[in-house]
Design an enzyme around this catalytic site. Structure first.
Site, PDB file in Angstrom:
ATOM      1  N   LEU A  90      38.732  33.028  40.886  1.00 61.37           N
ATOM      2  CA  LEU A  90      38.659  34.427  40.464  1.00 61.37           C
ATOM      3  C   LEU A  90      39.805  35.252  41.043  1.00 61.37           C
ATOM      4  CD1 LEU A  90      34.807  35.122  40.730  1.00 61.37           C
ATOM      5  CD2 LEU A  90      36.140  34.567  38.692  1.00 61.37           C
ATOM      6  N   CYS A  91      41.000  34.676  41.024  1.00 60.61           N
ATOM      7  CA  CYS A  91      42.179  35.394  41.507  1.00 60.61           C
ATOM      8  C   CYS A  91      43.356  35.205  40.552  1.00 60.61           C
ATOM      9  CB  CYS A  91      42.560  34.956  42.924  1.00 60.61           C
ATOM     10  SG  CYS A  91      42.627  33.177  43.189  1.00 60.61           S
TER      11      CYS A  91
END
Length: 294
Positions: A90-91
């Site tokens: 999630l980056c």
């Protein structure tokens, strides 16, 4: 066509997702400041270390007996790639960009007939490269339980590298990490650790020319200590740069996700209102038609 209840459930689901992404954005923003300060504070030390290596290396008279960490083993058949990524996702493209750079270099080395080995720092990089280079991974460092990165974490990694080098398990070592530029810009970087890329001292450099240094013990002994220390320093710098880049990329990705969720909620709300109005109009027409038939 979806019913009104299904559309209400979907709107509620997207709103819950938006709350999560917004919370993750705020957490990443809070962590980013501290990680950015640590990364920028480590850069001058790493640059000064390179300058010191260049100064000492220029004064070494007997290059034939120099440390293998500086001159290498005389071969480049076996390459060790130390790939540092995040433990979590999630980056955005943070993990993928580092893995992409390492994969491209590994594929090029394999085409040239070289042997490639990997030390994976972080779960996501190992997951990305396992399918193609799973058999080439010799070690994996797990930093999931580490709350605050410190120099001993880098020394553990550099210790593994030096132990393998002393056992003659590789000839060239390259470190892969993401250099922090800004919240929206992180640059995947490949840095050769062994043999060390020591910058050459410029003859016209007034800063170095004005300084007269005397070393005790000999330059050769000091250079050997500095080379070992330099590996830990560069690994530590890579860890800090990665930490700042990860939080910056996560903050940017979660901000985009929050905006997209808001846009989706608006579109679903408009669609829901139109469908609801159409159902009301249809029911009114049925009531009027039934009344006229009586």
């Amino acid at each position: 066509m979806a019913s009104l209840k299904d559309m209400r459930n979907r709107i509620a689901s997207v709103k819950a997702t938006r709350k999560i992404t917004k919370a993750m954005q705020l957490v990443a923003a809070a962590k980013l400041r501290r990680a950015q300060e640590a990364a920028t504070s480590a850069r001058p030390y790493a640059l000064r270390m390179n300058a010191m290596l260049a100064n000492v290396n220029a004064r070494v008279t007997n290059k034939e007996g120099a440390s293998p960490l500086l001159v290498g083993t005389g071969s480049d058949k076996v390459h060790l790639l130390v790939v540092m990524t995040a433990e979590r996702g999630l980056c955005g493209g943070f993990n993928g960009n580092i893995a992409k750079l390492a994969r491209a270099d590994a594929q090029r080395l394999v085409r040239e007939g070289k042997t490639v080995k990997f030390i994976m720092v972080g779960k996501k990089g190992a997951d990305a490269l396992r399918r193609e280079f799973g058999r080439n991974m010799v070690d994996r460092v797990d930093l999931k339980a580490v709350k605050q990165l410190s120099f001993p974490n880098a020394e553990d990694i550099s210790g593994k590298i030096l132990k393998m080098f002393e056992a003659k398990e590789f000839d060239v070592c390259t470190l892969y990490f993401s250099e922090f530029k800004s919240v929206i810009a992180q640059k995947p970087t490949a840095l050769q650790l062994i043999p060390a890329k020591v910058p050459e001292e410029k003859a016209g450099d007034t800063k170095t020319a004005a300084a007269v240094n005397e070393y005790e013990p000999s330059e050769e002994e000091i250079l050997g200590v500095l080379l070992t220390r330099n590996i830990s320093t560069q690994v530590f710098r890579g860890l800090l740069e990665n930490a700042a880049s990860e939080q910056g990329a996560r903050m940017s990705a979660m901000d985009n996700a929050t905006r997209n969720a808001g846009d989706m909620i608006n579109k679903l709300t408009i669609k829901y209102n139109r469908q609801r109005q159409a159902n009301i109009t249809k029911e009114l027409i049925e009531i009027i038609s039934g009344a006229e038939a009586l």
